[in-house]
Design an enzyme around this catalytic site. Structure first.
Site, PDB file in Angstrom:
ATOM      1  CB  ILE A 194      -1.033  -0.066   1.132  1.00  0.00           C
ATOM      2  CG1 ILE A 194      -1.794  -1.307   1.308  1.00  0.00           C
ATOM      3  CG2 ILE A 194      -1.798   1.248   1.187  1.00  0.00           C
ATOM      4  CD1 ILE A 194      -2.667  -1.435   2.422  1.00  0.00           C
ATOM      5  CB  SER A 195       1.312   4.026  -2.525  1.00  0.00           C
ATOM      6  OG  SER A 195       1.506   3.208  -3.476  1.00  0.00           O
TER       7      SER A 195
END
Length: 410
Positions: free
Chosen positions: A75-76
């Site tokens: 998840i960025s």
């Protein structure tokens, strides 16, 4: 009240703090994006992470690693997600394609476009799509279409009539096959890799090509499948050092590994940098002028003592089959105790051609500092692979399977 009796941080409090931080740093600029980040429970999409880590504005949450320990899904960082959503200019009712599924970003998109919009998220890994579908359903976004497949081809099967209004890519890609799926006035937000450099672009159509806006330094998990990055890679010092090169001759990994333990050439450039002073255009300049340009990476958990790279991520290097030279850095003495620290760039070369490569890299850095450091950054345009783009007077054309990226220095 003592420290032992203070209430622990709750997801709601941490989420509010994250939103405030993103607004303060300018990553969130619109009420729509702010409302989405305030509404979506990020921790529900990252159950393996501590709450504080899930809501750190700066940090990526790795959700899967491959056999070599590298992240294959994540998840960025919230700041980068916010930047990409802002440049996408999403509106209620928009039809959006997301390439690379984690669930959280798709939920943010769904919050902005609303139930009248369309969100299709595609990923090649069933582990990733399974999680994404489950978490989206559990958090109130079951209408997001989660598609298992290679987005190189699978995305076209789910394109609406008239095309997608926005395409957001959340994996690092080397090429962009999705231009034909975009509506005439649509936008593509894509972390694109060229000559081992990564930048997140917002591409907007202009006649027969796309103009690349807002290039942002970024790092993403590499795409898998047909569109996987074609870089060569040399793992040295039992994994402590890694070289990547897109073009050029086949790398002799044994020779490069041996070169690392041999004699070293060292040059200092006289080019200086202060704390917080940007120099990312240096990478672009070297990539413009030298097709031996690549990247060197040092494992932060395995300091072999053989290299001292100028930066932990995306450190420039020139590479041939058996030799390389990379950018290093040293802190300069301070004239006074209160003086701001400054550093000088240097170059280290290894292997039979190491000294020659070191001189080339040294000269590239000095030319950048003299001629281009204070100029505006280069512009980027994206053409179809069969087009005949105008050759830039100063620049380079990066030819790919579906597209050509033209980098032009003004």
């Amino acid at each position: 009240m003592t420290a032992d009796t203070l209430p622990s941080a709750t997801p709601d409090l941490l989420r509010a703090d994250m939103v405030a931080t993103l607004k303060e740093r300018g990553s969130i600029r619109s009420p729509q994006v702010e409302a989405a980040f305030a509404a979506v429970p990020r921790e529900r999409f990252a159950p393996e992470a501590p709450l504080e880590a899930a809501y750190s504005a700066q940090d990526v949450v790795v959700t899967k690693r491959g056999p070599n320990g590298r992240a294959t899904s994540s998840i960025s960082a919230p700041w980068l997600q916010a930047e990409m959503l802002e440049t996408a200019q999403l509106t209620p009712g928009a039809k959006v394609l997301e390439v690379g599924s984690g669930g959280y970003n798709a939920a943010l998109i769904a919050e902005i476009v609303g139930t009248d919009g369309l969100v299709v998220t595609v990923d090649i890994d069933p582990f990733v799509t399974g999680r994404a579908a489950r978490f989206l359903a559990e958090t109130g976004y079951p209408h997001v279409q989660v598609v298992l497949g290679d987005a190189e081809h699978a995305a076209a099967e789910h394109a609406p009539e008239g095309g997608f209004d926005v395409i957001i890519v959340t994996v690092g890609v080397w090429d962009i096959p999705w231009g034909p799926l975009l509506a005439p006035a649509g936008r593509m937000v894509v972390p694109l890799r060229f000559s081992t450099v990564s930048r997140s672009f917002t591409f907007v159509r202009n006649g027969d090509h796309f103009v690349g806006l807002n290039p942002t330094v970024c790092g993403f998990v590499a795409a898998q499948g047909v569109g996987a990055l074609p870089d060569q890679e040399a793992i040295l010092a039992d994994g402590a050092v890694r070289l990547t090169l897109e073009e050029g001759p086949a790398l002799d990994i044994a020779a490069l590994d041996q070169a690392l333990t041999g004699a070293r050439s060292e040059l200092w450039t006289g080019v200086r940098v202060g704390r917080g002073e940007p120099f990312d255009s240096m990478h672009l300049w070297i990539a413009t002028t030298d097709d031996r340009f690549g990247m060197i990476w040092q494992d932060p958990d395995r300091d072999c003592g053989m290299v001292k790279v100028a930066m932990r991520w995306y450190c420039p290097v020139l590479i041939t089959a058996d030799s390389f030279a990379y950018l290093t850095i040293r802190e300069l003495p301070r004239a006074e105790e209160a003086a701001e620290p400054r550093w000088e760039f240097g170059v280290c070369g290894y292997g039979p051609a190491g000294a020659e490569l070191a001189h080339y890299l040294h000269d590239h850095v000095r030319v950048w500092d003299r001629d281009w450091r204070t100029h505006s950054a280069p512009t980027f345009t994206l053409y179809p692979a069969d087009a005949l783009p105008p050759a830039p007077a100063v620049g380079r054309i990066f030819r790919k399977r579906h597209t050509q990226l033209v980098m032009t220095w003004q």
